[in-house]
Design an enzyme around this catalytic site. Structure first.
Site, PDB file in Angstrom:
ATOM      1  N   ARG A  58      22.796  40.002  36.985  1.00 52.20           N
ATOM      2  CA  ARG A  58      23.163  41.378  37.884  1.00 52.20           C
ATOM      3  C   ARG A  58      23.835  42.492  37.132  1.00 52.20           C
ATOM      4  O   ARG A  58      25.061  42.656  37.622  1.00 52.20           O
ATOM      5  CB  ARG A  58      23.500  40.934  39.276  1.00 52.20           C
ATOM      6  N   ARG A  94      28.569  34.254  54.658  1.00 49.44           N
ATOM      7  CA  ARG A  94      28.891  35.432  53.630  1.00 49.44           C
ATOM      8  C   ARG A  94      27.907  36.490  54.490  1.00 49.44           C
ATOM      9  O   ARG A  94      28.327  37.834  54.596  1.00 49.44           O
ATOM     10  CB  ARG A  94      28.317  35.505  52.371  1.00 49.44           C
ATOM     11  N   CYS A 125      26.920  36.693  44.300  1.00 46.18           N
ATOM     12  CA  CYS A 125      25.688  35.753  44.417  1.00 46.18           C
ATOM     13  C   CYS A 125      25.177  35.191  43.142  1.00 46.18           C
ATOM     14  O   CYS A 125      25.197  35.998  42.026  1.00 46.18           O
ATOM     15  CB  CYS A 125      24.785  37.077  45.008  1.00 46.18           C
ATOM     16  N   LYS A 154      24.688  43.494  57.379  1.00 40.58           N
ATOM     17  CA  LYS A 154      25.666  43.389  56.330  1.00 40.58           C
ATOM     18  C   LYS A 154      25.730  44.575  54.939  1.00 40.58           C
ATOM     19  O   LYS A 154      26.509  44.961  54.737  1.00 40.58           O
ATOM     20  CB  LYS A 154      25.365  42.060  55.699  1.00 40.58           C
ATOM     21  N   ASN A 155      24.340  44.769  54.800  1.00 41.59           N
ATOM     22  CA  ASN A 155      24.258  45.559  53.271  1.00 41.59           C
ATOM     23  C   ASN A 155      24.563  47.080  53.730  1.00 41.59           C
ATOM     24  O   ASN A 155      24.623  47.791  52.882  1.00 41.59           O
ATOM     25  CB  ASN A 155      22.702  45.340  53.010  1.00 41.59           C
ATOM     26  N   ASP A 187      15.005  39.771  49.786  1.00 38.52           N
ATOM     27  CA  ASP A 187      16.419  39.075  50.513  1.00 38.52           C
ATOM     28  C   ASP A 187      15.508  38.040  51.679  1.00 38.52           C
ATOM     29  O   ASP A 187      16.026  37.441  52.179  1.00 38.52           O
ATOM     30  CB  ASP A 187      16.989  39.866  51.126  1.00 38.52           C
TER      31      ASP A 187
HETATM   32  C1  UD1 Z   1      20.949  44.992  47.009  1.00 39.40           C
HETATM   33  C2  UD1 Z   1      21.460  44.159  48.173  1.00 39.40           C
HETATM   34  C3  UD1 Z   1      20.775  42.761  47.941  1.00 39.40           C
HETATM   35  C4  UD1 Z   1      19.247  42.956  47.484  1.00 39.40           C
HETATM   36  C5  UD1 Z   1      18.959  43.892  46.536  1.00 39.40           C
HETATM   37  C6  UD1 Z   1      17.476  44.262  46.309  1.00 39.40           C
HETATM   38  C7  UD1 Z   1      23.662  44.736  49.029  1.00 39.40           C
HETATM   39  C8  UD1 Z   1      25.025  44.733  49.340  1.00 39.40           C
HETATM   40  N1  UD1 Z   1      22.936  43.677  48.350  1.00 39.40           N
HETATM   41  O1  UD1 Z   1      21.824  44.519  46.017  1.00 39.40           O
HETATM   42  O2  UD1 Z   1      20.896  41.938  49.192  1.00 39.40           O
HETATM   43  O3  UD1 Z   1      18.773  41.553  47.405  1.00 39.40           O
HETATM   44  O4  UD1 Z   1      19.716  45.140  46.689  1.00 39.40           O
HETATM   45  O5  UD1 Z   1      17.081  44.653  47.379  1.00 39.40           O
HETATM   46  O6  UD1 Z   1      23.048  45.818  49.495  1.00 39.40           O
HETATM   47  N2  UD1 Z   1      19.745  46.419  38.143  1.00 39.40           N
HETATM   48  C9  UD1 Z   1      19.918  46.646  36.924  1.00 39.40           C
HETATM   49  N3  UD1 Z   1      20.749  47.492  36.721  1.00 39.40           N
HETATM   50  C10 UD1 Z   1      21.767  47.926  37.507  1.00 39.40           C
HETATM   51  C11 UD1 Z   1      21.645  47.514  38.759  1.00 39.40           C
HETATM   52  C12 UD1 Z   1      20.628  46.707  39.379  1.00 39.40           C
HETATM   53  O7  UD1 Z   1      19.013  46.608  36.039  1.00 39.40           O
HETATM   54  O8  UD1 Z   1      22.590  48.500  37.084  1.00 39.40           O
HETATM   55  C13 UD1 Z   1      18.696  45.299  38.406  1.00 39.40           C
HETATM   56  C14 UD1 Z   1      18.877  44.081  39.320  1.00 39.40           C
HETATM   57  O9  UD1 Z   1      19.099  43.122  38.105  1.00 39.40           O
HETATM   58  C15 UD1 Z   1      17.805  43.799  39.972  1.00 39.40           C
HETATM   59  C16 UD1 Z   1      17.174  45.114  40.585  1.00 39.40           C
HETATM   60  O10 UD1 Z   1      17.821  46.192  39.600  1.00 39.40           O
HETATM   61  O11 UD1 Z   1      16.866  43.184  39.210  1.00 39.40           O
HETATM   62  C17 UD1 Z   1      17.560  45.560  41.767  1.00 39.40           C
HETATM   63  O12 UD1 Z   1      18.991  45.399  42.148  1.00 39.40           O
HETATM   64  P1  UD1 Z   1      19.950  46.038  43.145  1.00 39.40           P
HETATM   65  O13 UD1 Z   1      18.939  46.925  43.886  1.00 39.40           O
HETATM   66  O14 UD1 Z   1      20.750  46.919  42.258  1.00 39.40           O
HETATM   67  O15 UD1 Z   1      20.448  45.176  43.963  1.00 39.40           O
HETATM   68  P2  UD1 Z   1      21.942  45.225  44.486  1.00 39.40           P
HETATM   69  O16 UD1 Z   1      22.174  46.545  45.143  1.00 39.40           O
HETATM   70  O17 UD1 Z   1      23.098  44.517  43.972  1.00 39.40           O
END
Ligand code: UD1
Length: 420
Positions: free
Chosen positions: A120, A399, A115, A22-23, A307
């Site tokens: 986030r 999902r 989610c 999915k990701n 995850d």
């Molecule tokens: C992706 C995955 C999700 C997984 C996560 C971490 C997808 C669709 N989803 O989510 O399943 O749990 O990676 O492996 O691929 N953060 C910030 N600022 C930002 C972005 C993120 O502070 O601009 C923080 C987040 O709050 C979190 C950490 O960075 O604490 C990691 O998040 P991130 O890797 O961005 O998660 P996603 O990419 O949304």
């Protein structure tokens, strides 16, 4: 609305095939916006999240055809506005920002829902776009990014909780059509980032270093159509590995990439399970030893995945002794704990850690799914529990798990989906 009923205590055995990731699929589908030419993507899992993404692409002007796992997308013309109605259901819809910015030099995307795993933010995505020369405005619930031209630059994708996965994807997708060289420092190294980079390279991009903390992208003038197979879903693989551990007699998962789940395999073998791998399969079985509790910390890849944290809580809830799981990626991601406690688990949250005192058995109960991986944990606990577990709000599972109940039934679980 559907709910899932599980009559626990049935031993699982046999084999199943793991679906496409999915990701990986979500950003790769979004990346097809970068070209006018058709792209053919195989092994796209049939999930509500991938279906939302296809709806977003159609809203943006793409033509989409789906024949079982293969999706053909032709985005001859695109508009650059994704309103709230089309993005609200899925947080990952934010990953259309990068390709729209790359192709149209502007994008307006409503801030997504999705989610419920804590706050986030997308600040790192936006800073990355700014590094490439884009102006960013957040107003009325929308993010607007625009840049008459994008210029290669250094962008740092590592925040307080480690590198951002979708942020790395987003900046990479914008940078492929920027002028000059972009260096992404502190990049996420998840296999899904590599899968996206491989797809972009097939489209004519020039990306090196994906899978490391430093990705180098040399901008090109345009991209062309490409064909791609999505990698196996490592979180689905890990979830079924835990299913095999929690009540398996020998469960084999086919069409997997074992190296993508090595941290899960290490944890399960430390706890006392047998893990055997070939190049594309994994078998989890009990080895008769007394199971050991674990101390685990979630980390960016190649560390133990956030995850998989909820599923591991379910497993360790019946492993004798004290286990400690610490969340370093999403410190508030513990919605499943209250529900597992209702099934008899002894666990408490201290800061970003779950302290788990293994109990002899869990008891089936009606429980409420709160997010994707938390729902998987409740299903796993239900497989182990005595009596009937009723998991509500199953749409969270749909999902991200393709036919979870059918696959578990294939392995011998007594699980059914009924209308509420
Ligand atoms: C992706 C995955 C999700 C997984 C996560 C971490 C997808 C669709 N989803 O989510 O399943 O749990 O990676 O492996 O691929 N953060 C910030 N600022 C930002 C972005 C993120 O502070 O601009 C923080 C987040 O709050 C979190 C950490 O960075 O604490 C990691 O998040 P991130 O890797 O961005 O998660 P996603 O990419 O949304």
């Amino acid at each position: 609305m559907d709910k899932i009923l599980i009559h626990g205590g049935q031993p699982l055995s046999g084999s199943i095939k793991i679906s496409g990731s999915k990701n990986s699929a979500l950003p790769i589908l979004a990346a097809t916006l970068l070209t006018r030419e058709p792209c053919v993507i195989h092994r796209v899992p049939d999930l509500s999240d991938t279906n939302y993404m296809l709806q977003i692409l159609m809203h943006l002007g793409a033509e989409v055809e789906r024949a079982s796992g293969t999706v053909t997308i032709k985005a001859e013309k695109v508009n650059s506005v994704a309103p709230y109605e089309v993005v609200r259901k899925m947080r990952a819809s934010v990953c259309v920002l990068g390709p729209l910015l790359g192709r149209c030099k502007e994008a307006t995307v409503s801030l997504p829902g999705g989610c419920v795993i804590g706050d986030r933010p997308i600040d790192l995505h936006l800073k990355g776009f700014e590094s490439l020369g884009a102006a960013v405005r957040v107003e009325n619930g929308n993010v607007k990014v625009f840049a008459p031209k994008l210029t290669g630059a250094i962008a740092n994708m590592c925040g307080k909780f480690g590198p951002t996965v979708l942020g790395t994807d987003n900046v990479m997708m914008a940078a492929v059509l920027a002028k000059g060289v972009t260096v992404i420092e502190g990049a996420a190294a998840e296999p899904e980032v590599c899968d996206l980079a491989n797809f972009l390279n097939k489209m004519g991009a020039s990306i090196e270093g994906a899978g490391s903390r430093r990705i180098i992208i040399e901008g090109v003038k345009e991209l062309h159509g490409a064909e791609h197979d999505i990698i196996p879903d490592r979180i689905e693989t890990g979830t079924f590995m835990v299913a095999g551990a929690i009540c398996g007699k020998g469960v084999t998962l086919n069409r997997v990439q074992p190296e993508h789940v090595s941290s899960v395999a290490t944890a399960l073998s430390e706890s006392g399970f047998n893990i055997e791998s070939t190049s594309s399969s994994i078998t989890v079985s009990p080895n008769g030893a007394v199971l050991r509790p674990l101390e685990l910390t979630t980390e960016p890849y190649p560390g133990f995945p956030t995850d998989m944290q909820a599923q591991m809580c379910a497993l360790l809830s019946t492993t004798e002794g004290k286990s400690v799981i610490t969340e370093s990626v999403f410190p508030q991601r513990y919605m499943h704990v209250a529900e597992l406690k209702r099934m008899g688990a002894h666990m408490q949250i201290e800061g970003a850690s779950a302290i788990i005192q293994g109990v002899e058995r869990l008891l089936g109960a009606p429980v409420m799914a709160s997010d994707l991986r938390a729902s998987a944990a409740l299903v796993l606990a239900g497989l182990k529990a005595d009596g009937v577990t009723e998991v509500r709000r199953v749409y969270h599972i749909d999902r991200g798990y393709e036919h979870l109940d059918e696959k578990l039934r294939e392995l011998g679980a007594h699980i059914e989906r009924v209308k509420e």
